[in-house]
Design a protein around this motif. Structure first.
Motif, PDB file in Angstrom:
ATOM      1  N   THR A   1      42.123   7.612  -6.339  1.00  0.00           N
ATOM      2  CA  THR A   1      41.494   8.203  -7.526  1.00  0.00           C
ATOM      3  C   THR A   1      40.359   7.326  -8.042  1.00  0.00           C
ATOM      4  OG1 THR A   1      43.593   9.246  -8.169  1.00  0.00           O
ATOM      5  CG2 THR A   1      41.910   9.043  -9.875  1.00  0.00           C
ATOM      6  N   VAL A   2      40.612   6.011  -8.128  1.00  0.00           N
ATOM      7  CA  VAL A   2      39.581   5.069  -8.583  1.00  0.00           C
ATOM      8  C   VAL A   2      38.389   5.070  -7.620  1.00  0.00           C
ATOM      9  CG1 VAL A   2      39.070   2.612  -8.941  1.00  0.00           C
ATOM     10  CG2 VAL A   2      41.182   3.592  -9.843  1.00  0.00           C
ATOM     11  N   ALA A   3      38.680   5.064  -6.317  1.00  0.00           N
ATOM     12  CA  ALA A   3      37.608   5.033  -5.314  1.00  0.00           C
ATOM     13  C   ALA A   3      36.725   6.266  -5.408  1.00  0.00           C
ATOM     14  CB  ALA A   3      38.209   4.917  -3.914  1.00  0.00           C
ATOM     15  N   LEU A   4      37.339   7.443  -5.444  1.00  0.00           N
ATOM     16  CA  LEU A   4      36.564   8.688  -5.472  1.00  0.00           C
ATOM     17  C   LEU A   4      35.831   8.850  -6.803  1.00  0.00           C
ATOM     18  CD1 LEU A   4      39.099  11.084  -3.703  1.00  0.00           C
ATOM     19  CD2 LEU A   4      36.984  10.152  -2.754  1.00  0.00           C
ATOM     20  N   THR A   5      36.526   8.554  -7.912  1.00  0.00           N
ATOM     21  CA  THR A   5      35.898   8.690  -9.232  1.00  0.00           C
ATOM     22  C   THR A   5      34.749   7.700  -9.404  1.00  0.00           C
ATOM     23  OG1 THR A   5      38.023   9.385 -10.164  1.00  0.00           O
ATOM     24  CG2 THR A   5      36.317   8.685 -11.717  1.00  0.00           C
ATOM     25  N   GLY A   6      34.999   6.438  -9.065  1.00  0.00           N
ATOM     26  CA  GLY A   6      33.983   5.399  -9.234  1.00  0.00           C
ATOM     27  C   GLY A   6      32.743   5.646  -8.400  1.00  0.00           C
ATOM     28  N   ASN A   7      32.930   5.996  -7.139  1.00  0.00           N
ATOM     29  CA  ASN A   7      31.775   6.212  -6.262  1.00  0.00           C
ATOM     30  C   ASN A   7      31.018   7.489  -6.612  1.00  0.00           C
ATOM     31  OD1 ASN A   7      31.699   3.975  -4.167  1.00  0.00           O
ATOM     32  ND2 ASN A   7      33.835   4.586  -4.018  1.00  0.00           N
ATOM     33  N   CYS A   8      31.735   8.535  -7.019  1.00  0.00           N
ATOM     34  CA  CYS A   8      31.054   9.765  -7.461  1.00  0.00           C
ATOM     35  C   CYS A   8      30.278   9.521  -8.748  1.00  0.00           C
ATOM     36  CB  CYS A   8      32.064  10.894  -7.656  1.00  0.00           C
ATOM     37  SG  CYS A   8      32.710  11.555  -6.101  1.00  0.00           S
ATOM     38  N   LEU A   9      30.814   8.668  -9.629  1.00  0.00           N
ATOM     39  CA  LEU A   9      30.096   8.305 -10.852  1.00  0.00           C
ATOM     40  C   LEU A   9      28.791   7.579 -10.527  1.00  0.00           C
ATOM     41  CD1 LEU A   9      32.751   7.116 -13.473  1.00  0.00           C
ATOM     42  CD2 LEU A   9      31.058   8.935 -13.745  1.00  0.00           C
ATOM     43  N   ILE A  10      28.836   6.678  -9.550  1.00  0.00           N
ATOM     44  CA  ILE A  10      27.619   5.974  -9.136  1.00  0.00           C
ATOM     45  C   ILE A  10      26.584   6.961  -8.614  1.00  0.00           C
ATOM     46  CG2 ILE A  10      26.668   4.435  -7.362  1.00  0.00           C
ATOM     47  CD1 ILE A  10      29.079   2.631  -7.747  1.00  0.00           C
ATOM     48  N   LEU A  11      27.018   7.910  -7.787  1.00  0.00           N
ATOM     49  CA  LEU A  11      26.095   8.916  -7.250  1.00  0.00           C
ATOM     50  C   LEU A  11      25.460   9.742  -8.366  1.00  0.00           C
ATOM     51  CD1 LEU A  11      28.198  10.107  -4.167  1.00  0.00           C
ATOM     52  CD2 LEU A  11      26.047   8.840  -4.087  1.00  0.00           C
ATOM     53  N   LEU A  12      26.271  10.165  -9.323  1.00  0.00           N
ATOM     54  CA  LEU A  12      25.749  10.949 -10.449  1.00  0.00           C
ATOM     55  C   LEU A  12      24.838  10.112 -11.330  1.00  0.00           C
ATOM     56  CD1 LEU A  12      28.925  12.969 -11.532  1.00  0.00           C
ATOM     57  CD2 LEU A  12      26.812  13.917 -10.581  1.00  0.00           C
ATOM     58  N   ALA A  13      25.217   8.849 -11.542  1.00  0.00           N
ATOM     59  CA  ALA A  13      24.413   7.972 -12.397  1.00  0.00           C
ATOM     60  C   ALA A  13      23.026   7.745 -11.814  1.00  0.00           C
ATOM     61  CB  ALA A  13      25.139   6.637 -12.585  1.00  0.00           C
ATOM     62  N   VAL A  14      22.968   7.486 -10.513  1.00  0.00           N
ATOM     63  CA  VAL A  14      21.663   7.258  -9.868  1.00  0.00           C
ATOM     64  C   VAL A  14      20.838   8.538  -9.854  1.00  0.00           C
ATOM     65  CG1 VAL A  14      20.532   6.646  -7.691  1.00  0.00           C
ATOM     66  CG2 VAL A  14      22.526   5.345  -8.464  1.00  0.00           C
ATOM     67  N   ARG A  15      21.486   9.646  -9.612  1.00  0.00           N
ATOM     68  CA  ARG A  15      20.760  10.920  -9.551  1.00  0.00           C
ATOM     69  C   ARG A  15      20.175  11.312 -10.905  1.00  0.00           C
ATOM     70  NH1 ARG A  15      23.248  16.889  -7.942  1.00  0.00           N
ATOM     71  NH2 ARG A  15      21.300  18.027  -8.178  1.00  0.00           N
ATOM     72  N   ARG A  16      20.928  11.077 -11.988  1.00  0.00           N
ATOM     73  CA  ARG A  16      20.516  11.563 -13.311  1.00  0.00           C
ATOM     74  C   ARG A  16      19.667  10.569 -14.113  1.00  0.00           C
ATOM     75  NH1 ARG A  16      26.019  14.497 -15.653  1.00  0.00           N
ATOM     76  NH2 ARG A  16      26.170  16.138 -14.053  1.00  0.00           N
ATOM     77  N   THR A  17      19.585   9.323 -13.628  1.00  0.00           N
ATOM     78  CA  THR A  17      18.851   8.294 -14.374  1.00  0.00           C
ATOM     79  C   THR A  17      17.557   7.965 -13.641  1.00  0.00           C
ATOM     80  OG1 THR A  17      20.986   7.374 -15.074  1.00  0.00           O
ATOM     81  CG2 THR A  17      19.019   6.028 -15.462  1.00  0.00           C
ATOM     82  N   HIS A  18      16.449   8.353 -14.235  1.00  0.00           N
ATOM     83  CA  HIS A  18      15.153   8.193 -13.568  1.00  0.00           C
ATOM     84  C   HIS A  18      14.823   6.726 -13.295  1.00  0.00           C
ATOM     85  CE1 HIS A  18      11.153   9.367 -12.291  1.00  0.00           C
ATOM     86  NE2 HIS A  18      10.653   8.409 -13.071  1.00  0.00           N
ATOM     87  N   SER A  19      15.239   5.841 -14.213  1.00  0.00           N
ATOM     88  CA  SER A  19      14.931   4.420 -14.040  1.00  0.00           C
ATOM     89  C   SER A  19      15.657   3.802 -12.840  1.00  0.00           C
ATOM     90  CB  SER A  19      15.285   3.645 -15.312  1.00  0.00           C
ATOM     91  OG  SER A  19      16.672   3.763 -15.596  1.00  0.00           O
ATOM     92  N   LEU A  20      16.689   4.485 -12.346  1.00  0.00           N
ATOM     93  CA  LEU A  20      17.433   3.990 -11.174  1.00  0.00           C
ATOM     94  C   LEU A  20      16.898   4.555  -9.862  1.00  0.00           C
ATOM     95  CD1 LEU A  20      21.139   4.104 -12.449  1.00  0.00           C
ATOM     96  CD2 LEU A  20      19.520   2.202 -12.515  1.00  0.00           C
TER      97      LEU A  20
END
Length: 318
Positions: A42-61
């Motif tokens: 759960t931690v692995a899937l949630t954490g890595n999916c959060l990183i993917l969403l964070a990079v996709r939605r944050t222009h500065s990244l």
């Protein structure tokens, strides 16, 4: 009189399914053991999916370093999903059978994402080398087109290296009463040992794949950091040296988290045959489950931009 064709059909045997193993000697506690395993997945899937969403939605990244981090997160998601169904089926429901062809497919993707992760870590070390040794040309060297080409090259390399493995196992003759795997998933080295045939080709090709992917990658990563260290030592200010090296800490930790278990699995498979089965099982689980769990934790703790972007994704969802 039996025809030669019929004789071939009688003597050539492939099992319909293999029998997986959970934690040897602790079968009675599989229900309890499934709790930490479920939590880690759960931690692995949630954490890595959060990183993917964070990079996709944050222009500065939208920068090379974070694009490579997204590739790492994607490979971790793939690695987790490769082993999750069969591992939890064994631990939750004591369902231990896996179809022969399903086993080969799982084995391909398990090794595929491992090779991809190794290649992405190499690409990330190149990213750090360019950023530190030639910061003024960083944006012009690692353009979006270059990053896309690197991603395609990583995927192509892993596919071409590992595609022969299922076919090399498919051609083997297996022993009718020999279907017990050592893990709750399919390793190439584990499956080939069940064959009643000459597996020299499998051994040599497996060794070639390891040396030509993970072996070369690890050497190039060491070389990259040797050059980075040489560049950093040339900086006049000690504070500047520390600040520059601090940008590499997350990547160094990710490299250690991945390569130390890889070395452990390789050493145990070759030299640890006398060790208890539980040691083989635990080292394999550390190799496959722990890196996808720790990588998002490492980058969320050490990288303020990633941590902030992940919090924004969570708050938006809330």
């Amino acid at each position: 009189m039996i025809s030669s064709k019929a004789f071939v059909n009688i003597t050539f045997f492939q099992p319909q399914s293999f029998l997986m193993t959970g934690i040897p000697g602790l079968e009675f506690a599989h229900g309890w053991i499934s709790i930490p395993f479920s939590s880690m997945y759960t931690v692995a899937l949630t954490g890595n999916c959060l990183i993917l969403l964070a990079v996709r939605r944050t222009h500065s990244l939208h920068q090379p370093m974070y694009y490579f981090l997204s590739m790492l997160a994607l490979s971790d998601v793939g690695l987790s999903l490769s082993t999750l169904p069969s591992t939890l089926a064994v631990l939750w429901f004591d369902y231990r059978f896996i179809d022969f062809n399903a086993c080969l497919i799982q084995m391909f993707f398990l090794h595929f994402f491992s090779v991809v992760e190794s290649s992405v870590l190499l690409a990330m070390s190149f990213d750090r080398f360019v950023a530190i040794s030639n910061p003024l040309r960083y944006a012009s060297v690692l353009t979006n087109n270059v990053i896309i080409r690197i991603g395609v090259a990583i995927t192509t390399r892993a596919t071409l290296s590992l595609l022969p493995l299922p076919f090399l196992l498919k051609r083997l003759n297996y022993c009718p009463g020999k279907i017990l795997l050592s893990h709750s998933f399919c390793f190439h080295a584990d499956v080939m040992k069940l064959a009643c045939a000459d597996i020299t080709v499998n051994i040599l090709y497996g060794l070639y794949v390891v040396l030509s992917t993970v072996g070369i990658d690890s050497l190039l990563i060491v070389m990259s950091y040797s050059l980075i260290l040489h560049t950093v030592m040339g900086l006049a200010s000690p504070r500047e040296r520390v600040r520059t090296l601090n940008t590499c800490v997350s990547h160094i930790l990710a490299v250690l988290v991945f390569y130390i278990p890889v070395i452990g699995v390789s050493m145990i498979h070759r030299f640890g045959k006398h060790l208890p089965h539980i040691v083989h099982a635990l080292v394999a689980y550390v190799y496959l489950v722990v890196p996808p769990v720790l990588n998002p934790i490492i980058y969320s703790v050490k990288s303020k931009p990633i941590r902030g972007a992940m919090f924004r994704v969570l708050s938006r969802k809330g």
